[in-house]
Design a protein around this motif. Structure first.
Motif, PDB file in Angstrom:
ATOM      1  N   THR A 101      93.103  55.018 -34.408  1.00 29.05           N
ATOM      2  CA  THR A 101      92.340  55.795 -33.408  1.00 29.05           C
ATOM      3  C   THR A 101      90.960  56.237 -34.071  1.00 29.05           C
ATOM      4  N   VAL A 102      89.892  56.192 -33.431  1.00 29.44           N
ATOM      5  CA  VAL A 102      88.621  56.263 -33.715  1.00 29.44           C
ATOM      6  C   VAL A 102      87.796  57.738 -33.132  1.00 29.44           C
ATOM      7  N   HIS A 103      87.605  58.729 -33.866  1.00 29.53           N
ATOM      8  CA  HIS A 103      86.725  59.757 -33.000  1.00 29.53           C
ATOM      9  C   HIS A 103      85.343  59.700 -33.526  1.00 29.53           C
ATOM     10  N   VAL A 104      84.579  60.461 -32.838  1.00 27.09           N
ATOM     11  CA  VAL A 104      83.209  60.996 -33.171  1.00 27.09           C
ATOM     12  C   VAL A 104      83.056  62.272 -33.014  1.00 27.09           C
ATOM     13  N   ALA A 105      82.496  62.982 -33.916  1.00 29.32           N
ATOM     14  CA  ALA A 105      82.539  64.500 -33.788  1.00 29.32           C
ATOM     15  C   ALA A 105      81.025  65.161 -34.383  1.00 29.32           C
ATOM     16  N   LEU A 106      80.880  66.290 -33.910  1.00 27.59           N
ATOM     17  CA  LEU A 106      80.041  67.267 -34.029  1.00 27.59           C
ATOM     18  C   LEU A 106      80.295  68.390 -35.015  1.00 27.59           C
ATOM     19  N   LEU A 107      79.518  69.025 -35.656  1.00 33.48           N
ATOM     20  CA  LEU A 107      79.646  70.380 -36.317  1.00 33.48           C
ATOM     21  C   LEU A 107      79.132  71.377 -35.463  1.00 33.48           C
ATOM     22  N   GLU A 108      79.932  72.372 -35.206  1.00 31.20           N
ATOM     23  CA  GLU A 108      79.338  73.755 -34.748  1.00 31.20           C
ATOM     24  C   GLU A 108      80.061  74.809 -35.391  1.00 31.20           C
ATOM     25  N   GLY A 109      79.302  75.563 -36.157  1.00 30.53           N
ATOM     26  CA  GLY A 109      79.682  76.527 -36.909  1.00 30.53           C
ATOM     27  C   GLY A 109      80.571  76.040 -38.120  1.00 30.53           C
ATOM     28  N   ALA A 110      81.745  76.509 -38.100  1.00 33.56           N
ATOM     29  CA  ALA A 110      82.611  76.189 -39.344  1.00 33.56           C
ATOM     30  C   ALA A 110      83.751  75.119 -38.857  1.00 33.56           C
ATOM     31  N   ALA A 212      65.337  60.365 -37.540  1.00 38.73           N
ATOM     32  CA  ALA A 212      64.776  61.136 -38.806  1.00 38.73           C
ATOM     33  C   ALA A 212      65.519  60.840 -39.948  1.00 38.73           C
ATOM     34  N   GLY A 213      66.772  60.325 -40.045  1.00 37.98           N
ATOM     35  CA  GLY A 213      67.712  60.309 -41.056  1.00 37.98           C
ATOM     36  C   GLY A 213      68.821  61.594 -41.266  1.00 37.98           C
ATOM     37  N   THR A 214      68.663  62.582 -40.284  1.00 36.16           N
ATOM     38  CA  THR A 214      69.547  63.713 -40.420  1.00 36.16           C
ATOM     39  C   THR A 214      70.857  63.498 -40.160  1.00 36.16           C
ATOM     40  N   VAL A 215      71.614  64.104 -40.751  1.00 37.80           N
ATOM     41  CA  VAL A 215      73.479  63.460 -40.188  1.00 37.80           C
ATOM     42  C   VAL A 215      73.431  64.417 -39.051  1.00 37.80           C
ATOM     43  N   VAL A 216      73.747  63.986 -37.793  1.00 35.96           N
ATOM     44  CA  VAL A 216      73.878  64.629 -36.675  1.00 35.96           C
ATOM     45  C   VAL A 216      75.521  64.444 -36.391  1.00 35.96           C
ATOM     46  N   ALA A 217      76.189  63.439 -36.794  1.00 35.52           N
ATOM     47  CA  ALA A 217      77.762  63.542 -36.363  1.00 35.52           C
ATOM     48  C   ALA A 217      78.284  62.742 -37.352  1.00 35.52           C
ATOM     49  N   ALA A 218      79.669  62.572 -36.909  1.00 38.19           N
ATOM     50  CA  ALA A 218      80.478  61.679 -38.042  1.00 38.19           C
ATOM     51  C   ALA A 218      81.450  60.764 -37.292  1.00 38.19           C
ATOM     52  N   LEU A 219      81.709  59.727 -37.790  1.00 39.31           N
ATOM     53  CA  LEU A 219      82.790  58.923 -37.206  1.00 39.31           C
ATOM     54  C   LEU A 219      83.929  58.843 -38.168  1.00 39.31           C
ATOM     55  N   SER A 220      85.039  58.979 -37.700  1.00 39.70           N
ATOM     56  CA  SER A 220      86.461  58.649 -38.398  1.00 39.70           C
ATOM     57  C   SER A 220      87.375  57.890 -37.845  1.00 39.70           C
ATOM     58  N   ILE A 221      88.186  57.304 -38.557  1.00 35.07           N
ATOM     59  CA  ILE A 221      89.390  56.563 -38.307  1.00 35.07           C
ATOM     60  C   ILE A 221      90.666  57.381 -38.875  1.00 35.07           C
ATOM     61  N   SER A 222      91.555  57.650 -37.811  1.00 39.87           N
ATOM     62  CA  SER A 222      92.845  58.283 -38.042  1.00 39.87           C
ATOM     63  C   SER A 222      94.019  57.080 -38.183  1.00 39.87           C
ATOM     64  N   VAL A 223      94.853  57.397 -39.117  1.00 44.15           N
ATOM     65  CA  VAL A 223      95.973  56.492 -39.471  1.00 44.15           C
ATOM     66  C   VAL A 223      97.355  57.403 -39.538  1.00 44.15           C
ATOM     67  N   PRO A 224      98.144  57.141 -38.868  1.00 44.93           N
ATOM     68  CA  PRO A 224      99.608  57.648 -39.182  1.00 44.93           C
ATOM     69  C   PRO A 224      99.973  57.292 -40.715  1.00 44.93           C
ATOM     70  N   MET A 225     100.741  58.240 -41.332  1.00 36.18           N
ATOM     71  CA  MET A 225     101.147  57.911 -42.440  1.00 36.18           C
ATOM     72  C   MET A 225     102.024  56.760 -42.991  1.00 36.18           C
ATOM     73  N   ILE A 226     102.600  56.216 -41.760  1.00 38.56           N
ATOM     74  CA  ILE A 226     103.631  54.946 -41.899  1.00 38.56           C
ATOM     75  C   ILE A 226     102.736  53.708 -41.932  1.00 38.56           C
ATOM     76  N   ARG A 227     101.414  53.782 -41.769  1.00 38.15           N
ATOM     77  CA  ARG A 227     100.429  52.811 -41.797  1.00 38.15           C
ATOM     78  C   ARG A 227      99.448  52.897 -42.883  1.00 38.15           C
TER      79      ARG A 227
END
Length: 257
Positions: A101-110, A212-227
Protein backbone atom coordinates in the motif's frame (compact mmCIF):
# COMPACT_ATOMS: atom_id res chain seq x y z
CA UNK A 1 1.77 9.07 -34.04
CA UNK A 2 2.73 11.88 -36.45
CA UNK A 3 6.19 12.62 -37.80
CA UNK A 4 8.58 14.61 -35.61
CA UNK A 5 9.62 17.95 -37.08
CA UNK A 6 13.46 18.11 -37.10
CA UNK A 7 13.67 21.89 -36.68
CA UNK A 8 11.39 21.84 -33.64
CA UNK A 9 13.30 18.91 -32.15
CA UNK A 10 16.59 20.77 -32.56
CA UNK A 11 15.18 23.95 -31.02
CA UNK A 12 13.99 21.98 -28.00
CA UNK A 13 17.37 20.25 -27.75
CA UNK A 14 18.98 23.70 -27.56
CA UNK A 15 16.61 24.88 -24.82
CA UNK A 16 17.21 21.73 -22.75
CA UNK A 17 20.97 22.32 -22.81
CA UNK A 18 20.37 25.33 -20.57
CA UNK A 19 19.11 23.08 -17.76
CA UNK A 20 22.68 22.10 -16.91
CA UNK A 21 25.85 23.95 -16.04
CA UNK A 22 25.68 27.64 -15.13
CA UNK A 23 22.70 28.28 -17.41
CA UNK A 24 24.57 30.20 -20.10
CA UNK A 25 25.88 29.00 -23.49
CA UNK A 26 27.41 30.40 -26.64
CA UNK A 27 26.51 29.36 -30.18
CA UNK A 28 29.85 27.51 -30.64
CA UNK A 29 29.22 25.55 -27.40
CA UNK A 30 25.74 24.58 -28.61
CA UNK A 31 27.21 23.55 -31.97
CA UNK A 32 29.76 21.33 -30.25
CA UNK A 33 27.36 19.77 -27.75
CA UNK A 34 24.64 18.95 -30.31
CA UNK A 35 26.91 18.27 -33.29
CA UNK A 36 24.83 20.54 -35.53
CA UNK A 37 25.93 22.78 -38.41
CA UNK A 38 26.94 26.29 -37.29
CA UNK A 39 24.45 27.89 -39.68
CA UNK A 40 21.59 25.79 -38.29
CA UNK A 41 22.48 26.71 -34.70
CA UNK A 42 22.77 30.40 -35.58
CA UNK A 43 19.31 30.40 -37.21
CA UNK A 44 17.70 28.51 -34.33
CA UNK A 45 19.28 30.68 -31.64
CA UNK A 46 18.27 33.84 -33.53
CA UNK A 47 14.67 32.56 -33.76
CA UNK A 48 14.53 31.55 -30.08
CA UNK A 49 15.93 34.93 -29.05
CA UNK A 50 13.40 36.76 -31.22
CA UNK A 51 10.61 34.93 -29.36
CA UNK A 52 12.14 35.58 -25.90
CA UNK A 53 13.00 31.93 -25.26
CA UNK A 54 16.66 33.00 -25.11
CA UNK A 55 18.20 36.37 -24.25
CA UNK A 56 21.79 37.67 -24.54
CA UNK A 57 23.78 37.68 -21.31
CA UNK A 58 24.68 41.30 -20.37
CA UNK A 59 28.40 42.02 -20.56
CA UNK A 60 29.09 38.57 -22.05
CA UNK A 61 28.91 39.03 -25.84
CA UNK A 62 27.85 35.94 -27.74
CA UNK A 63 26.43 34.12 -24.71
CA UNK A 64 22.76 33.41 -24.04
CA UNK A 65 20.56 32.36 -21.14
CA UNK A 66 16.90 31.34 -20.90
CA UNK A 67 14.44 34.18 -21.44
CA UNK A 68 11.10 34.93 -19.85
CA UNK A 69 9.04 32.70 -22.15
CA UNK A 70 10.10 29.34 -20.64
CA UNK A 71 9.36 30.77 -17.19
CA UNK A 72 5.87 31.81 -18.28
CA UNK A 73 5.17 28.37 -19.72
CA UNK A 74 6.50 26.68 -16.58
CA UNK A 75 4.38 28.90 -14.36
CA UNK A 76 1.26 28.05 -16.35
CA UNK A 77 2.10 24.34 -16.11
CA UNK A 78 2.57 24.66 -12.34
CA UNK A 79 -0.81 26.37 -12.00
CA UNK A 80 -2.49 23.38 -13.62
CA UNK A 81 -0.76 20.76 -11.47
CA UNK A 82 -2.97 18.68 -9.22
CA UNK A 83 -0.83 17.17 -6.47
CA UNK A 84 -3.46 14.56 -5.59
CA UNK A 85 -3.84 13.43 -9.20
CA UNK A 86 -0.09 13.35 -9.79
CA UNK A 87 0.35 11.57 -6.47
CA UNK A 88 -2.12 8.85 -7.41
CA UNK A 89 -0.31 8.16 -10.67
CA UNK A 90 3.06 7.83 -8.98
CA UNK A 91 1.61 5.84 -6.07
CA UNK A 92 0.06 3.43 -8.55
CA UNK A 93 3.41 2.88 -10.25
CA UNK A 94 5.16 2.30 -6.91
CA UNK A 95 2.44 -0.09 -5.73
CA UNK A 96 2.72 -2.08 -8.95
CA UNK A 97 6.42 -2.50 -8.28
CA UNK A 98 6.29 -3.59 -4.64
CA UNK A 99 2.66 -4.76 -4.27
CA UNK A 100 2.27 -2.90 -0.98
CA UNK A 101 0.00 0.00 0.00
CA UNK A 102 1.31 3.41 -1.02
CA UNK A 103 0.19 6.79 0.34
CA UNK A 104 0.89 10.44 -0.43
CA UNK A 105 0.20 12.86 2.41
CA UNK A 106 0.38 16.56 3.34
CA UNK A 107 1.09 18.21 6.68
CA UNK A 108 -1.67 20.29 8.25
CA UNK A 109 -0.89 21.60 11.69
CA UNK A 110 0.28 18.65 13.77
CA UNK A 111 -1.56 16.11 11.58
CA UNK A 112 -1.06 14.50 8.21
CA UNK A 113 -3.84 14.25 5.63
CA UNK A 114 -3.66 11.45 3.10
CA UNK A 115 -4.46 12.79 -0.37
CA UNK A 116 -3.72 9.66 -2.42
CA UNK A 117 -3.74 5.93 -1.72
CA UNK A 118 -3.19 2.83 -3.84
CA UNK A 119 -3.79 -0.56 -2.22
CA UNK A 120 -1.74 -3.72 -2.28
CA UNK A 121 -3.31 -6.76 -3.94
CA UNK A 122 -2.45 -8.92 -0.91
CA UNK A 123 -5.27 -10.22 1.26
CA UNK A 124 -3.48 -8.77 4.30
CA UNK A 125 -2.98 -5.04 3.75
CA UNK A 126 -3.32 -1.70 5.52
CA UNK A 127 -6.87 -0.42 6.02
CA UNK A 128 -6.88 3.32 5.38
CA UNK A 129 -8.41 5.91 3.06
CA UNK A 130 -7.57 9.13 1.27
CA UNK A 131 -8.79 12.06 3.34
CA UNK A 132 -7.97 10.43 6.67
CA UNK A 133 -6.07 12.47 9.29
CA UNK A 134 -3.51 11.04 11.72
CA UNK A 135 -1.10 12.59 14.23
CA UNK A 136 2.03 13.37 12.23
CA UNK A 137 4.47 12.09 14.84
CA UNK A 138 2.92 8.60 14.69
CA UNK A 139 3.45 8.08 10.95
CA UNK A 140 6.44 7.83 8.62
CA UNK A 141 4.98 10.45 6.24
CA UNK A 142 4.31 12.75 9.18
CA UNK A 143 7.79 12.39 10.63
CA UNK A 144 9.26 13.03 7.19
CA UNK A 145 7.23 16.23 6.89
CA UNK A 146 8.00 17.34 10.46
CA UNK A 147 11.71 16.80 9.77
CA UNK A 148 11.49 19.33 6.93
CA UNK A 149 10.30 22.13 9.24
CA UNK A 150 12.43 24.79 10.90
CA UNK A 151 12.79 24.54 14.68
CA UNK A 152 10.37 27.45 15.18
CA UNK A 153 7.74 25.89 12.91
CA UNK A 154 8.14 22.54 14.67
CA UNK A 155 7.80 24.14 18.12
CA UNK A 156 4.62 25.91 17.00
CA UNK A 157 3.03 22.59 16.06
CA UNK A 158 4.48 20.35 18.77
CA UNK A 159 5.77 22.34 21.78
CA UNK A 160 8.64 20.66 23.63
CA UNK A 161 6.85 20.95 26.97
CA UNK A 162 3.75 19.04 25.84
CA UNK A 163 3.65 15.20 25.78
CA UNK A 164 2.61 13.61 22.49
CA UNK A 165 -0.51 11.48 22.12
CA UNK A 166 -0.02 7.78 21.51
CA UNK A 167 -1.83 5.60 18.97
CA UNK A 168 -0.07 2.35 19.95
CA UNK A 169 2.37 1.20 22.61
CA UNK A 170 5.19 1.98 20.15
CA UNK A 171 4.18 5.60 19.49
CA UNK A 172 6.68 8.29 20.42
CA UNK A 173 5.30 10.38 23.30
CA UNK A 174 8.41 12.34 24.28
CA UNK A 175 9.01 15.59 22.33
CA UNK A 176 12.74 15.23 22.99
CA UNK A 177 12.82 11.68 21.59
CA UNK A 178 10.86 12.84 18.55
CA UNK A 179 13.35 15.62 17.87
CA UNK A 180 16.24 13.16 18.07
CA UNK A 181 14.52 10.94 15.54
CA UNK A 182 13.75 13.90 13.25
CA UNK A 183 17.44 14.80 13.25
CA UNK A 184 18.26 11.26 12.11
CA UNK A 185 15.58 11.47 9.41
CA UNK A 186 17.14 14.68 8.09
CA UNK A 187 20.50 12.94 7.97
CA UNK A 188 19.24 9.82 6.17
CA UNK A 189 16.59 11.42 3.95
CA UNK A 190 14.01 8.73 4.76
CA UNK A 191 11.62 8.13 7.66
CA UNK A 192 10.58 4.85 9.24
CA UNK A 193 7.62 4.08 11.47
CA UNK A 194 7.41 0.66 13.14
CA UNK A 195 3.95 -0.11 14.53
CA UNK A 196 3.51 3.45 15.81
CA UNK A 197 0.12 4.18 14.22
CA UNK A 198 -1.06 0.59 13.78
CA UNK A 199 0.30 -2.34 15.85
CA UNK A 200 0.29 -4.58 12.77
CA UNK A 201 1.90 -2.24 10.22
CA UNK A 202 5.26 -0.57 9.59
CA UNK A 203 6.01 2.14 6.99
CA UNK A 204 8.81 3.97 5.22
CA UNK A 205 8.54 7.44 3.67
CA UNK A 206 10.50 9.93 1.56
CA UNK A 207 10.04 13.67 0.88
CA UNK A 208 8.28 15.18 -2.14
CA UNK A 209 9.58 18.59 -3.25
CA UNK A 210 8.16 21.32 -5.47
CA UNK A 211 9.97 23.34 -8.13
CA UNK A 212 11.56 25.55 -5.46
CA UNK A 213 12.91 22.53 -3.57
CA UNK A 214 10.45 22.92 -0.69
CA UNK A 215 9.09 19.72 0.88
CA UNK A 216 5.34 19.84 0.18
CA UNK A 217 4.32 16.21 0.71
CA UNK A 218 5.67 12.77 1.50
CA UNK A 219 5.23 9.35 -0.11
CA UNK A 220 5.08 6.24 2.04
CA UNK A 221 4.92 2.47 1.62
CA UNK A 222 3.04 0.54 4.32
CA UNK A 223 3.73 -3.13 5.08
CA UNK A 224 1.98 -5.58 7.41
CA UNK A 225 4.41 -6.99 9.97
CA UNK A 226 4.09 -10.48 8.48
CA UNK A 227 5.96 -9.14 5.41
CA UNK A 228 8.35 -6.80 7.27
CA UNK A 229 12.07 -7.47 7.71
CA UNK A 230 15.31 -5.51 7.67
CA UNK A 231 15.91 -6.62 4.08
CA UNK A 232 12.39 -5.64 3.00
CA UNK A 233 12.72 -2.30 4.78
CA UNK A 234 15.93 -1.50 2.87
CA UNK A 235 14.27 -2.39 -0.45
CA UNK A 236 11.22 -0.25 0.27
CA UNK A 237 13.27 2.73 1.44
CA UNK A 238 14.97 2.84 -1.97
CA UNK A 239 11.64 2.46 -3.74
CA UNK A 240 9.99 5.19 -1.64
CA UNK A 241 12.86 7.57 -2.42
CA UNK A 242 12.57 6.78 -6.13
CA UNK A 243 8.79 7.29 -6.07
CA UNK A 244 9.10 10.57 -4.17
CA UNK A 245 11.72 11.78 -6.64
CA UNK A 246 9.44 10.87 -9.54
CA UNK A 247 6.57 12.82 -7.99
CA UNK A 248 8.90 15.74 -7.23
CA UNK A 249 9.91 15.75 -10.88
CA UNK A 250 6.29 16.01 -11.91
CA UNK A 251 6.03 19.08 -9.67
CA UNK A 252 8.96 20.71 -11.41
CA UNK A 253 11.75 19.83 -8.98
CA UNK A 254 15.18 19.17 -10.46
CA UNK A 255 17.79 17.37 -8.38
CA UNK A 256 21.13 19.17 -8.22
CA UNK A 257 24.27 17.18 -8.89
Amino acid sequence: MGRLVPAVTRALDILELFLDGDGTLSAPEITRKLQLPRTTVHELVTTLAARNYLVPVPEQPGRYRLGVRPYQLGSRYAEQLDLAAEGRQVARAVAETCDETVHVALLEGADVIYIAKVDSTHAVRMVSAAGRRLPAHCTSVGKMLLASLSEDALDARLPENRPLAAMTDNSITSPQELRRELAEIRRRGVAVEQRESNPDVSCVAAPVRDSAGTVVAALSISVPMIRWSDERRAELEKLAVKGAEDLSGRLGHRRRA
